[in-house]
Design an enzyme around this catalytic site. Structure first.
Site, short mmCIF file in Angstrom:
data_model
loop_
_atom_site.label_atom_id
_atom_site.label_comp_id
_atom_site.label_asym_id
_atom_site.label_seq_id
_atom_site.Cartn_x
_atom_site.Cartn_y
_atom_site.Cartn_z
N HIS A 293 84.94 22.27 -59.55
CA HIS A 293 86.17 23.08 -59.63
C HIS A 293 85.95 24.46 -60.25
O HIS A 293 86.88 25.07 -60.77
CB HIS A 293 87.24 22.32 -60.41
CG HIS A 293 86.92 22.11 -61.87
ND1 HIS A 293 87.34 21.01 -62.58
CD2 HIS A 293 86.21 22.86 -62.76
CE1 HIS A 293 86.91 21.11 -63.82
NE2 HIS A 293 86.24 22.22 -63.97
N HIS B 200 92.02 22.61 -68.89
CA HIS B 200 91.09 23.33 -69.76
C HIS B 200 91.88 24.06 -70.86
O HIS B 200 91.93 25.29 -70.87
CB HIS B 200 90.27 24.31 -68.95
CG HIS B 200 89.41 23.69 -67.89
ND1 HIS B 200 89.93 23.21 -66.69
CD2 HIS B 200 88.08 23.45 -67.83
CE1 HIS B 200 88.93 22.73 -65.95
NE2 HIS B 200 87.81 22.85 -66.62
N HIS C 221 76.53 21.32 -65.80
CA HIS C 221 76.71 22.67 -66.33
C HIS C 221 76.96 22.62 -67.82
O HIS C 221 77.51 21.67 -68.35
CB HIS C 221 77.81 23.46 -65.61
CG HIS C 221 79.22 22.94 -65.65
ND1 HIS C 221 79.60 21.69 -65.25
CD2 HIS C 221 80.38 23.57 -66.02
CE1 HIS C 221 80.92 21.56 -65.35
NE2 HIS C 221 81.43 22.70 -65.82
N GLU D 154 82.42 16.24 -67.33
CA GLU D 154 83.54 16.22 -66.37
C GLU D 154 83.32 15.18 -65.27
O GLU D 154 84.27 14.68 -64.67
CB GLU D 154 83.72 17.61 -65.73
CG GLU D 154 84.29 18.65 -66.69
CD GLU D 154 84.43 20.04 -66.04
OE1 GLU D 154 85.12 20.87 -66.64
OE2 GLU D 154 83.86 20.29 -64.96
C1 DHB Z 1 82.71 27.16 -65.25
C2 DHB Z 1 82.77 25.83 -64.87
C3 DHB Z 1 83.83 25.02 -65.25
O1 DHB Z 1 83.94 23.69 -64.95
C4 DHB Z 1 84.86 25.54 -65.97
O2 DHB Z 1 85.90 24.76 -66.24
C5 DHB Z 1 84.83 26.88 -66.37
C6 DHB Z 1 83.74 27.68 -66.00
C7 DHB Z 1 81.59 28.03 -64.84
O3 DHB Z 1 80.60 27.55 -64.28
O4 DHB Z 1 81.66 29.24 -65.02
FE FE Z 2 85.72 22.71 -65.91
#
Ligand code: DHB
Ligand code: FE
Length: 285
Positions: A12, A59, A193, A240
Protein backbone atom coordinates in the site's frame (compact mmCIF):
# COMPACT_ATOMS: atom_id res chain seq x y z
CA UNK A 1 -25.89 -16.73 1.32
CA UNK A 2 -22.88 -14.45 0.99
CA UNK A 3 -19.64 -16.07 -0.19
CA UNK A 4 -15.96 -15.18 -0.20
CA UNK A 5 -14.95 -15.80 -3.80
CA UNK A 6 -11.37 -14.57 -3.84
CA UNK A 7 -8.62 -12.89 -1.87
CA UNK A 8 -6.29 -10.16 -3.08
CA UNK A 9 -2.99 -9.22 -1.43
CA UNK A 10 -1.07 -6.05 -2.15
CA UNK A 11 1.34 -3.50 -0.71
CA UNK A 12 0.00 0.00 0.00
CA UNK A 13 3.03 2.31 -0.44
CA UNK A 14 1.76 5.93 -0.27
CA UNK A 15 4.10 7.06 -3.09
CA UNK A 16 2.15 4.72 -5.42
CA UNK A 17 -0.97 6.77 -4.70
CA UNK A 18 0.92 9.99 -5.37
CA UNK A 19 2.26 8.58 -8.67
CA UNK A 20 -1.30 7.78 -9.78
CA UNK A 21 -2.72 11.10 -8.60
CA UNK A 22 0.01 13.09 -10.38
CA UNK A 23 -0.04 11.17 -13.67
CA UNK A 24 3.40 9.56 -13.25
CA UNK A 25 2.50 5.92 -13.82
CA UNK A 26 4.30 5.82 -17.22
CA UNK A 27 7.56 7.27 -15.91
CA UNK A 28 10.45 4.74 -16.12
CA UNK A 29 10.65 4.41 -12.33
CA UNK A 30 6.95 3.54 -11.98
CA UNK A 31 6.09 1.79 -15.25
CA UNK A 32 7.33 -1.71 -14.22
CA UNK A 33 5.32 -1.52 -11.01
CA UNK A 34 2.05 -0.53 -12.65
CA UNK A 35 2.61 -3.13 -15.41
CA UNK A 36 2.32 -5.76 -12.68
CA UNK A 37 -1.23 -4.59 -11.90
CA UNK A 38 -2.56 -4.49 -15.49
CA UNK A 39 -3.68 -8.11 -15.24
CA UNK A 40 -5.28 -7.40 -11.87
CA UNK A 41 -7.44 -4.52 -13.11
CA UNK A 42 -8.75 -6.71 -15.94
CA UNK A 43 -9.25 -9.64 -13.54
CA UNK A 44 -11.25 -7.40 -11.20
CA UNK A 45 -13.52 -6.25 -14.06
CA UNK A 46 -14.22 -9.93 -14.80
CA UNK A 47 -14.65 -10.91 -11.12
CA UNK A 48 -16.42 -7.83 -9.79
CA UNK A 49 -17.48 -8.33 -6.16
CA UNK A 50 -20.43 -6.69 -4.43
CA UNK A 51 -18.37 -6.01 -1.34
CA UNK A 52 -14.66 -5.96 -0.48
CA UNK A 53 -13.70 -6.70 3.12
CA UNK A 54 -10.52 -4.66 3.15
CA UNK A 55 -7.96 -5.51 5.83
CA UNK A 56 -5.48 -2.64 6.20
CA UNK A 57 -3.68 -0.59 8.78
CA UNK A 58 -4.29 2.97 9.80
CA UNK A 59 -1.05 5.02 10.03
CA UNK A 60 -1.89 7.26 13.01
CA UNK A 61 -4.56 8.94 10.87
CA UNK A 62 -7.96 7.92 12.26
CA UNK A 63 -6.39 6.59 15.45
CA UNK A 64 -3.47 7.88 17.51
CA UNK A 65 -1.63 6.97 20.69
CA UNK A 66 -4.80 8.08 22.48
CA UNK A 67 -6.77 5.12 21.16
CA UNK A 68 -5.26 1.91 19.76
CA UNK A 69 -7.79 -0.74 18.72
CA UNK A 70 -6.17 -4.05 17.76
CA UNK A 71 -8.97 -4.90 15.31
CA UNK A 72 -11.50 -2.24 14.21
CA UNK A 73 -14.42 -2.87 11.85
CA UNK A 74 -15.95 0.03 9.92
CA UNK A 75 -19.75 -0.19 10.17
CA UNK A 76 -20.49 3.27 8.73
CA UNK A 77 -22.30 4.01 5.47
CA UNK A 78 -19.46 6.24 4.20
CA UNK A 79 -15.78 6.70 4.98
CA UNK A 80 -14.24 10.05 3.98
CA UNK A 81 -10.69 10.17 2.56
CA UNK A 82 -8.20 11.40 5.16
CA UNK A 83 -5.87 14.36 4.76
CA UNK A 84 -2.43 12.91 5.53
CA UNK A 85 -0.66 16.23 5.18
CA UNK A 86 -1.00 17.11 1.48
CA UNK A 87 -4.81 17.29 1.33
CA UNK A 88 -7.05 14.25 0.87
CA UNK A 89 -6.16 12.08 -2.15
CA UNK A 90 -8.41 12.96 -5.11
CA UNK A 91 -10.24 9.62 -4.99
CA UNK A 92 -13.92 8.82 -4.39
CA UNK A 93 -15.31 8.53 -0.91
CA UNK A 94 -15.55 4.93 0.28
CA UNK A 95 -19.09 3.55 0.55
CA UNK A 96 -19.57 0.95 3.27
CA UNK A 97 -21.99 -1.93 3.80
CA UNK A 98 -23.37 -1.31 7.32
CA UNK A 99 -25.65 -4.38 7.31
CA UNK A 100 -22.95 -6.89 6.40
CA UNK A 101 -20.37 -5.13 8.59
CA UNK A 102 -22.70 -5.21 11.62
CA UNK A 103 -23.49 -8.85 10.96
CA UNK A 104 -19.78 -9.72 10.78
CA UNK A 105 -19.13 -7.77 13.99
CA UNK A 106 -21.92 -9.69 15.74
CA UNK A 107 -20.75 -13.08 14.47
CA UNK A 108 -17.01 -12.57 15.02
CA UNK A 109 -17.44 -11.11 18.50
CA UNK A 110 -19.71 -14.04 19.43
CA UNK A 111 -16.90 -16.21 18.03
CA UNK A 112 -14.63 -14.74 20.76
CA UNK A 113 -12.68 -12.09 18.80
CA UNK A 114 -12.83 -8.64 20.36
CA UNK A 115 -13.49 -6.09 17.64
CA UNK A 116 -13.82 -2.34 18.02
CA UNK A 117 -16.89 -1.06 16.20
CA UNK A 118 -16.22 2.17 14.33
CA UNK A 119 -19.16 4.26 13.15
CA UNK A 120 -17.11 7.23 12.01
CA UNK A 121 -13.66 6.98 10.46
CA UNK A 122 -11.51 8.56 7.78
CA UNK A 123 -9.40 6.18 5.71
CA UNK A 124 -5.75 6.71 4.75
CA UNK A 125 -3.31 5.39 2.12
CA UNK A 126 -3.40 1.94 3.73
CA UNK A 127 -6.91 1.54 2.29
CA UNK A 128 -6.99 3.89 -0.70
CA UNK A 129 -3.76 2.81 -2.42
CA UNK A 130 -4.88 -0.84 -2.79
CA UNK A 131 -8.21 0.42 -4.20
CA UNK A 132 -6.39 2.62 -6.72
CA UNK A 133 -4.02 -0.19 -7.74
CA UNK A 134 -6.91 -2.56 -8.41
CA UNK A 135 -9.52 -0.12 -9.80
CA UNK A 136 -7.54 2.70 -11.43
CA UNK A 137 -9.18 6.13 -11.26
CA UNK A 138 -12.97 5.67 -11.39
CA UNK A 139 -15.40 8.44 -10.40
CA UNK A 140 -16.82 6.08 -7.80
CA UNK A 141 -15.48 2.79 -6.42
CA UNK A 142 -17.27 -0.08 -8.17
CA UNK A 143 -18.15 -2.00 -4.98
CA UNK A 144 -18.88 -1.40 -1.33
CA UNK A 145 -15.98 -1.62 1.12
CA UNK A 146 -15.89 -2.76 4.74
CA UNK A 147 -12.72 -1.23 6.20
CA UNK A 148 -11.05 -3.49 8.75
CA UNK A 149 -8.17 -1.75 10.52
CA UNK A 150 -5.48 -3.79 12.29
CA UNK A 151 -2.96 -2.27 14.68
CA UNK A 152 0.50 -3.05 13.30
CA UNK A 153 1.95 0.33 14.24
CA UNK A 154 2.13 0.37 18.04
CA UNK A 155 3.21 -2.71 20.00
CA UNK A 156 1.70 -5.00 21.17
CA UNK A 157 0.44 -6.01 17.71
CA UNK A 158 -1.56 -9.20 17.04
CA UNK A 159 0.25 -12.43 16.14
CA UNK A 160 0.08 -14.05 12.74
CA UNK A 161 -1.64 -16.98 14.39
CA UNK A 162 -4.42 -14.80 15.76
CA UNK A 163 -4.84 -13.03 12.42
CA UNK A 164 -5.13 -16.39 10.64
CA UNK A 165 -7.78 -17.61 13.11
CA UNK A 166 -9.65 -14.32 12.79
CA UNK A 167 -9.81 -14.80 9.02
CA UNK A 168 -11.51 -18.14 9.61
CA UNK A 169 -14.09 -16.47 11.86
CA UNK A 170 -14.72 -13.80 9.22
CA UNK A 171 -15.37 -16.51 6.63
CA UNK A 172 -17.91 -18.20 8.92
CA UNK A 173 -19.57 -14.84 9.50
CA UNK A 174 -19.85 -14.02 5.79
CA UNK A 175 -21.36 -17.44 5.06
CA UNK A 176 -24.02 -16.84 7.73
CA UNK A 177 -25.26 -13.69 5.98
CA UNK A 178 -28.56 -14.42 4.20
CA UNK A 179 -28.27 -12.12 1.20
CA UNK A 180 -26.50 -13.47 -1.90
CA UNK A 181 -23.37 -11.37 -2.03
CA UNK A 182 -20.08 -11.86 -3.80
CA UNK A 183 -17.46 -10.86 -1.22
CA UNK A 184 -13.72 -10.54 -1.71
CA UNK A 185 -11.29 -10.19 1.15
CA UNK A 186 -8.14 -8.15 0.62
CA UNK A 187 -5.02 -8.30 2.79
CA UNK A 188 -2.79 -5.27 2.39
CA UNK A 189 0.52 -3.72 3.55
CA UNK A 190 4.06 -5.12 3.40
CA UNK A 191 6.25 -6.44 1.95
CA UNK A 192 9.71 -6.02 3.47
CA UNK A 193 10.44 -2.43 4.42
CA UNK A 194 11.89 -0.38 7.22
CA UNK A 195 11.34 3.36 7.28
CA UNK A 196 13.61 4.44 10.12
CA UNK A 197 16.83 3.78 12.01
CA UNK A 198 20.15 2.35 10.82
CA UNK A 199 18.42 -0.36 8.76
CA UNK A 200 16.13 2.10 6.88
CA UNK A 201 15.66 0.90 3.30
CA UNK A 202 15.95 -2.78 4.18
CA UNK A 203 14.56 -5.11 1.48
CA UNK A 204 14.67 -8.92 1.68
CA UNK A 205 13.66 -10.45 -1.67
CA UNK A 206 14.33 -14.02 -0.62
CA UNK A 207 12.24 -13.81 2.54
CA UNK A 208 9.42 -11.97 0.75
CA UNK A 209 9.19 -14.61 -1.98
CA UNK A 210 9.28 -17.41 0.56
CA UNK A 211 6.42 -15.62 2.35
CA UNK A 212 4.41 -15.60 -0.91
CA UNK A 213 5.19 -19.32 -1.48
CA UNK A 214 4.06 -20.22 2.01
CA UNK A 215 1.02 -17.95 1.91
CA UNK A 216 -0.15 -20.00 -1.07
CA UNK A 217 0.85 -23.51 0.04
CA UNK A 218 1.40 -23.51 3.80
CA UNK A 219 -0.62 -20.69 5.40
CA UNK A 220 -1.11 -22.54 8.70
CA UNK A 221 2.66 -23.03 9.02
CA UNK A 222 3.30 -19.41 8.01
CA UNK A 223 0.88 -18.24 10.70
CA UNK A 224 3.26 -19.65 13.34
CA UNK A 225 6.08 -17.26 12.36
CA UNK A 226 6.74 -14.99 15.38
CA UNK A 227 6.88 -11.19 15.27
CA UNK A 228 10.62 -11.14 15.84
CA UNK A 229 11.19 -12.95 12.53
CA UNK A 230 9.12 -10.38 10.58
CA UNK A 231 11.04 -7.53 12.15
CA UNK A 232 14.46 -9.15 11.78
CA UNK A 233 13.96 -10.42 8.22
CA UNK A 234 11.42 -7.99 6.71
CA UNK A 235 12.16 -4.80 8.67
CA UNK A 236 10.15 -2.95 11.28
CA UNK A 237 7.29 -2.17 8.86
CA UNK A 238 7.41 -5.67 7.37
CA UNK A 239 5.17 -6.59 10.31
CA UNK A 240 2.29 -5.20 8.19
CA UNK A 241 2.36 -8.62 6.50
CA UNK A 242 0.51 -10.31 9.38
CA UNK A 243 -2.61 -8.68 7.88
CA UNK A 244 -2.30 -10.91 4.81
CA UNK A 245 -2.95 -13.90 7.08
CA UNK A 246 -6.43 -12.58 7.91
CA UNK A 247 -7.38 -12.68 4.23
CA UNK A 248 -5.70 -16.06 3.74
CA UNK A 249 -7.49 -17.53 6.77
CA UNK A 250 -10.82 -16.68 5.12
CA UNK A 251 -10.16 -18.89 2.06
CA UNK A 252 -12.07 -22.13 1.59
CA UNK A 253 -9.17 -24.60 1.85
CA UNK A 254 -8.48 -23.55 5.45
CA UNK A 255 -11.91 -24.92 6.35
CA UNK A 256 -11.33 -28.17 4.44
CA UNK A 257 -12.35 -26.96 0.96
CA UNK A 258 -10.31 -27.14 -2.24
CA UNK A 259 -7.01 -25.27 -2.64
CA UNK A 260 -7.34 -21.80 -4.14
CA UNK A 261 -6.19 -21.09 -7.68
CA UNK A 262 -3.32 -18.63 -8.06
CA UNK A 263 -4.70 -16.18 -10.62
CA UNK A 264 -1.76 -13.76 -10.40
CA UNK A 265 1.53 -13.26 -8.59
CA UNK A 266 3.82 -10.25 -8.82
CA UNK A 267 6.86 -8.93 -6.96
CA UNK A 268 8.75 -5.72 -7.60
CA UNK A 269 11.54 -3.69 -5.98
CA UNK A 270 11.66 -0.79 -5.35
CA UNK A 271 8.64 1.40 -4.74
CA UNK A 272 9.69 4.24 -2.49
CA UNK A 273 11.37 2.40 0.42
CA UNK A 274 9.41 -0.76 -0.04
CA UNK A 275 9.28 -4.12 -1.78
CA UNK A 276 5.90 -4.56 -3.46
CA UNK A 277 4.18 -7.93 -3.42
CA UNK A 278 0.85 -8.85 -4.96
CA UNK A 279 -1.18 -12.04 -5.19
CA UNK A 280 -4.70 -12.97 -6.31
CA UNK A 281 -6.19 -16.26 -5.06
CA UNK A 282 -9.54 -17.58 -6.28
CA UNK A 283 -11.77 -20.01 -4.44
CA UNK A 284 -13.30 -22.73 -6.61
CA UNK A 285 -16.78 -21.69 -7.85
C1 DHB B 1 6.19 3.65 2.90
C2 DHB B 1 5.59 2.41 3.07
C3 DHB B 1 4.51 2.25 3.92
O1 DHB B 1 3.88 1.06 4.17
C4 DHB B 1 3.99 3.33 4.57
O2 DHB B 1 2.90 3.15 5.31
C5 DHB B 1 4.58 4.59 4.43
C6 DHB B 1 5.69 4.74 3.58
C7 DHB B 1 7.35 3.84 1.99
O3 DHB B 1 7.89 2.85 1.47
O4 DHB B 1 7.73 4.96 1.72
FE1 FE C 1 2.29 1.21 5.75
Amino acid sequence: MARITASVYTSHVPAIGAAIDHGKTHEPYWQPLFAGYEFSKQWLREHMPDVVFLVYNDHATAFSLELIPTFAIGTAARFPIADEGWGPRPVPEVVGHPELASHIAQSVIQDDFDLTIVNRMEVDHGLTVPLSLMCGQPTEWPFKVIPFAVNVVQYPVPSGRRCFALGQAIRRAVERFDEDLNVQIWGTGGMSHQLQGPRAGLINREWDNRFLDRLIDDPAGLAEVPHVEYVREAGSEGIELVMWLIARGAMADVAGGPKPRVAHRFYHVPASNTAVGHLILENAA
